[in-house]
Design a protein around this motif. Structure first.
Motif, PDB file in Angstrom:
ATOM      1  N   ASP A 177       4.149  -0.298 -10.317  1.00 26.71           N
ATOM      2  CA  ASP A 177       3.636   0.468 -12.208  1.00 26.71           C
ATOM      3  C   ASP A 177       2.739   1.974 -11.330  1.00 26.71           C
ATOM      4  O   ASP A 177       2.939   2.756 -12.296  1.00 26.71           O
ATOM      5  N   ALA A 178       1.573   1.343 -11.017  1.00 25.73           N
ATOM      6  CA  ALA A 178       0.960   2.368 -10.057  1.00 25.73           C
ATOM      7  C   ALA A 178       1.787   3.861  -9.518  1.00 25.73           C
ATOM      8  O   ALA A 178       1.607   4.952  -9.988  1.00 25.73           O
ATOM      9  N   ALA A 179       2.431   3.429  -8.653  1.00 24.67           N
ATOM     10  CA  ALA A 179       3.343   4.068  -8.084  1.00 24.67           C
ATOM     11  C   ALA A 179       3.948   5.340  -8.967  1.00 24.67           C
ATOM     12  O   ALA A 179       3.399   6.256  -9.065  1.00 24.67           O
ATOM     13  N   HIS A 216       0.727  -0.929   0.322  1.00 20.63           N
ATOM     14  CA  HIS A 216       0.009   0.450  -0.165  1.00 20.63           C
ATOM     15  C   HIS A 216       0.615   1.306   0.213  1.00 20.63           C
ATOM     16  O   HIS A 216       0.765   2.430   0.060  1.00 20.63           O
ATOM     17  N   GLN A 217       2.229   1.149  -0.174  1.00 17.36           N
ATOM     18  CA  GLN A 217       2.617   2.194   0.196  1.00 17.36           C
ATOM     19  C   GLN A 217       3.967   2.812  -0.790  1.00 17.36           C
ATOM     20  O   GLN A 217       5.060   3.675  -0.465  1.00 17.36           O
ATOM     21  N   GLY A 218       3.319   1.843  -2.270  1.00 13.72           N
ATOM     22  CA  GLY A 218       4.117   2.716  -3.492  1.00 13.72           C
ATOM     23  C   GLY A 218       4.851   3.694  -3.501  1.00 13.72           C
ATOM     24  O   GLY A 218       5.760   4.212  -3.815  1.00 13.72           O
ATOM     25  N   VAL A 219       3.241   4.708  -3.330  1.00 18.05           N
ATOM     26  CA  VAL A 219       3.567   6.114  -4.015  1.00 18.05           C
ATOM     27  C   VAL A 219       3.954   7.079  -2.660  1.00 18.05           C
ATOM     28  O   VAL A 219       5.002   7.551  -2.942  1.00 18.05           O
ATOM     29  N   PHE A 250       6.607   9.404 -12.496  1.00 19.07           N
ATOM     30  CA  PHE A 250       8.512   9.149 -12.587  1.00 19.07           C
ATOM     31  C   PHE A 250       8.651   8.561 -13.237  1.00 19.07           C
ATOM     32  O   PHE A 250       7.906   7.694 -14.560  1.00 19.07           O
ATOM     33  N   SER A 251       9.833   9.361 -13.894  1.00 16.48           N
ATOM     34  CA  SER A 251      10.561   9.116 -14.905  1.00 16.48           C
ATOM     35  C   SER A 251      12.020   8.691 -15.667  1.00 16.48           C
ATOM     36  O   SER A 251      12.025   7.620 -15.628  1.00 16.48           O
ATOM     37  N   GLY A 252      12.253   7.960 -13.905  1.00 15.99           N
ATOM     38  CA  GLY A 252      13.171   7.274 -13.866  1.00 15.99           C
ATOM     39  C   GLY A 252      13.081   5.746 -13.737  1.00 15.99           C
ATOM     40  O   GLY A 252      12.011   5.196 -14.340  1.00 15.99           O
TER      41      GLY A 252
END
Ligand SMILES: [Zn+2]
Length: 415
Positions: free
Chosen positions: A61-63, A16-19, A69-71
């Protein structure tokens, strides 16, 4: 596919903490470093929380999409072996080949002999550029290292070959891990292990040796800091030399399976990689789960009650929960607060006891380590737990982000 110079492994038990984790990394990257996030999760963790490798890919992928994020970013099938790799093949692009259980397994005498023969130029006084002393290398020493590590590197080669067949050459990152053992590998062990991997065609981009000292889960390093610093520096120099000598990937770097929160040695590592302009990969995982519990405590009300429930339940099942972690936790039972005591705690008292601020008067590493192994309790709470994560995502996310940035990345990259 290349990992990049700096990368951070960010495990997340309940996905749940990816972002929030990525926000912490983006914040660090805004100050000029370029750190690639790697979402790592082992088969063992998936079993404990009943999640699947595809869940980690979805989370990553969702985060990345949410924050634009482009890196580069990766999904790490952490600590897999031939028996557990299959479900990770499709969704992971980073594979940690755990060959620790093959260390010490016998190899054919002819293979040992052939390896020793192939190392003849290193017999005598081995001088590694940057290391201020020579290392005495005899044929007996090389034979002993071969007996100990040839089978493990052979296993790495077999898993790598399997993955290459499934995913295609160059389409994934290869890490070789030997950290989950009792005895540290010395820099000279590492040198010959790298030769074995090169001989067997394993293009490792990261290698995770067992370092000296204890890397207990979620708490600081315990051990001889000076010895760690010396070993770490020599490992960095050995890798640099091995890359040139054996033709391993240029980007090969150390992977530190930190167990999170190794605040004492992070700045030491930062100093050494800066000194030699080298890269590093550091894996963390449990620290984010601990921040979830801190966030719940901070949210108060039913969320604080849930945090208390997790501790009190874990206290009653301490032996069961600690058993799988016996080698990587050190809990002094006499310093664990009683259930009665914790029931009366405020949000602040609970959070301050758990949060890893080493000089805070309330901080209790025993309490913290017990909560570390208590994620099984949260897992058993099912949606009662994950609903609370959703409901209090803002306060929890702040804790997660702050922890990754302030306590980990700032120390690790001298920000
Ligand atoms: Zn590990």
């Amino acid at each position: 596919m290349q990992l990049g110079k700096y990368s951070l492994g960010i495990g997340d038990r309940f996905s749940h903490q990816g972002v929030a984790q990525l926000r912490g990394i983006i914040k660090a990257n805004q100050s000029g470093v370029e750190i690639s996030p790697v979402w790592n999760k082992s088969n063992r963790e998936h079993i404990y929380v009943h999640s699947y490798p595809a869940d980690v890919r979805k989370e990553a992928d969702a985060a990345v999409t949410t924050l634009g994020f482009s890196g580069k970013y990766f999904v790490d099938a952490d600590h897999i072996n031939m028996g557990t790799v299959a479900p990770f093949v499709e969704t992971a692009d980073f594979f940690t080949l755990d060959v620790a259980s093959f260390i010490g397994k016998e190899s054919l005498e002819d293979e040992v002999k052939a390896f020793v023969a192939s190392c003849s130029k290193y017999v005598g006084k081995l001088s590694i550029p940057g290391i201020d002393h020579t290392i005495e290398v005899s044929e007996e020493l090389i034979a002993a290292i071969a007996h100990k590590f040839l089978a493990a590197t052979q296993q790495a080669s077999e898993i790598y070959t399997f993955l290459k067949g499934k995913k295609g050459e160059g389409n994934f990152i290869t890490e070789v891990s030997m950290d989950e053992v009792e005895t540290p590998q010395t820099p000279v062990d590492l040198f010959f292990i790298l030769k074995m991997l090169a001989d067997k065609g394993v293009p490792a981009q990261t290698i995770a040796p067992k370092f000296t000292g204890r890397f207990n889960k979620g708490v600081d390093y315990k051990g001889n800091v000076e010895q760690f610093a010396k070993e770490f520096e020599e490992d960095v120099l050995v890798i640099d030399y091995a890359v040139k000598e054996f033709g391993l990937p240029e980007e090969l770097k150390l992977s530190v399976h930190s167990g999170s929160d190794k605040f004492t040695i992070y700045p030491i590592m930062a100093g050494i990689i800066k000194k030699y302009d080298k890269g590093i990969h550091v894996k963390t995982a449990g620290t984010t789960w601990l921040e979830e519990v801190i966030g719940l405590a901070m949210a108060g009300g039913e969320a604080l009650d849930a945090a208390k429930f997790i501790y009190i339940n874990a206290l009653g099942r301490k032996e069961e929960l600690c058993a799988p972690y016996a080698d990587v936790i050190d809990i002094d039972d006499s310093k664990l607060p009683s259930a009665e005591e914790v029931v009366g705690w405020s949000s602040e008292k609970f959070a301050n006891t758990l949060r890893h601020i080493p000089d805070h008067l309330d901080y209790n590493p025993n309490f913290r380590q017990l909560i570390h192994v208590a994620y099984k309790v949260a897992s058993e709470m099912g949606t009662n737990y994950t609903d609370l994560l959703k409901k209090h995502s803002e306060v929890i996310g702040k804790c997660v982000e702050e922890n990754i940035y302030e306590r980990h990345l700032k120390r690790l990259f001298n920000l």
